[in-house]
Design a protein around this motif. Sequence first.
Motif, PDB file in Angstrom:
ATOM      1  N   UNK A  58       0.840  -1.207   0.000  1.00 24.14           N
ATOM      2  CA  UNK A  58       0.000   0.000   0.000  1.00 24.14           C
ATOM      3  C   UNK A  58       0.875   1.257   0.000  1.00 24.14           C
ATOM      4  N   UNK A  59       1.879   1.280   0.876  1.00 24.03           N
ATOM      5  CA  UNK A  59       2.791   2.436   0.924  1.00 24.03           C
ATOM      6  C   UNK A  59       3.500   2.596  -0.418  1.00 24.03           C
ATOM      7  N   UNK A  60       3.959   1.484  -0.992  1.00 22.15           N
ATOM      8  CA  UNK A  60       4.700   1.548  -2.256  1.00 22.15           C
ATOM      9  C   UNK A  60       3.820   2.105  -3.372  1.00 22.15           C
ATOM     10  N   UNK A  61       2.549   1.662  -3.396  1.00 23.51           N
ATOM     11  CA  UNK A  61       1.627   2.136  -4.432  1.00 23.51           C
ATOM     12  C   UNK A  61       1.407   3.648  -4.309  1.00 23.51           C
ATOM     13  N   UNK A  62       1.207   4.110  -3.057  1.00 26.51           N
ATOM     14  CA  UNK A  62       0.990   5.545  -2.832  1.00 26.51           C
ATOM     15  C   UNK A  62       2.270   6.344  -3.081  1.00 26.51           C
ATOM     16  N   UNK A  63       3.421   5.750  -2.749  1.00 26.12           N
ATOM     17  CA  UNK A  63       4.705   6.459  -2.867  1.00 26.12           C
ATOM     18  C   UNK A  63       5.090   6.698  -4.325  1.00 26.12           C
ATOM     19  N   UNK A  64       4.493   5.935  -5.230  1.00 28.02           N
ATOM     20  CA  UNK A  64       4.797   6.153  -6.648  1.00 28.02           C
ATOM     21  C   UNK A  64       4.220   7.483  -7.119  1.00 28.02           C
ATOM     22  N   UNK A  65       3.228   7.991  -6.400  1.00 29.13           N
ATOM     23  CA  UNK A  65       2.602   9.260  -6.779  1.00 29.13           C
ATOM     24  C   UNK A  65       2.462  10.152  -5.534  1.00 29.13           C
ATOM     25  N   UNK A  66       3.572  10.619  -4.955  1.00 31.35           N
ATOM     26  CA  UNK A  66       3.461  11.400  -3.719  1.00 31.35           C
ATOM     27  C   UNK A  66       2.590  12.639  -3.911  1.00 31.35           C
ATOM     28  N   UNK A  67       1.722  12.877  -2.933  1.00 29.06           N
ATOM     29  CA  UNK A  67       0.864  14.062  -2.972  1.00 29.06           C
ATOM     30  C   UNK A  67      -0.416  13.857  -3.759  1.00 29.06           C
ATOM     31  N   UNK A  68      -0.493  12.741  -4.484  1.00 26.66           N
ATOM     32  CA  UNK A  68      -1.663  12.534  -5.335  1.00 26.66           C
ATOM     33  C   UNK A  68      -2.648  11.590  -4.651  1.00 26.66           C
ATOM     34  N   UNK A  69      -3.933  11.897  -4.740  1.00 25.61           N
ATOM     35  CA  UNK A  69      -4.927  11.030  -4.115  1.00 25.61           C
ATOM     36  C   UNK A  69      -5.183   9.832  -5.032  1.00 25.61           C
ATOM     37  N   UNK A  70      -5.110   8.626  -4.452  1.00 23.91           N
ATOM     38  CA  UNK A  70      -5.397   7.393  -5.186  1.00 23.91           C
ATOM     39  C   UNK A  70      -6.694   6.839  -4.598  1.00 23.91           C
ATOM     40  N   UNK A  71      -7.639   6.472  -5.446  1.00 24.09           N
ATOM     41  CA  UNK A  71      -8.955   6.066  -4.942  1.00 24.09           C
ATOM     42  C   UNK A  71      -8.900   4.712  -4.234  1.00 24.09           C
ATOM     43  N   UNK A  72      -9.910   4.489  -3.388  1.00 28.32           N
ATOM     44  CA  UNK A  72     -10.026   3.210  -2.673  1.00 28.32           C
ATOM     45  C   UNK A  72      -9.980   2.046  -3.661  1.00 28.32           C
TER      46      UNK A  72
END
Length: 226
Positions: A160-174
């Motif tokens: 989960x962290x890795x997925x979000x870290x690919x786009x820092x600052x960007x909201x990724x949907x549930x």
Amino acid sequence: MTGWPILVVEDDAAIRRLLQAALTRAGYHVIQAADARAALAALAIDKPVAVLLDLGLPDRDGLELVQPVKAAGAALIVVSARGQTADKVAALDLGADDYVNKPFDTEELLARLRTALRHRLAAESRAERIVLGDVIIDLAARLITRAGAEVHLTPKEYALVAELARYPGRVITHAQLLRSVWGAGHERDVEYLRVAARGIRRKLEADPAIPRLLRNEPGVGYRLMG
Ligand code: CA
């Protein structure tokens, strides 16, 4: 970024003027479109680097513009009325970079725009090592440290962290997070996300009760902040 063309798609003339003034002050070159037809023409002619898109347009659903804007390679920020959560989620799932609620704070909108433009520029040179304050996420080594000490996450928390870290600052949907971390068919298991987010915050946040790193966007998704 001075002189970069930004396309504002908005049928409300007062909001268009407000955005024109704020963006011009920030040094951008503003192109205005009052409906989807004018927006598609401007996309082809003016080649904007970013588009601010109102979803409620007189001639077409603003969601229909998400794909043409992404195909043109422009960053996309949806500017939508509060409460239209389903539309925002749909726009993000189609590839929008971010959204801002109306009435919006101009400074916040400009900050979101800068972030989206940074992502667009960095898209080709994917960073393998993301630094967020005292937290360092090394995607190549699958290693996370906080203040120099290794942090042990469960495999799902790490994914989960890795997925979000690919786009820092960007909201990724549930739905996007559930699909990429838990797999197709789990798009509605939001509870999985809540449990993983709790674990991540406990291990990475200075105060897990006031998360600064892993931010929740209620009803929409999560974003990782620096
Ligand atoms: Ca509108």
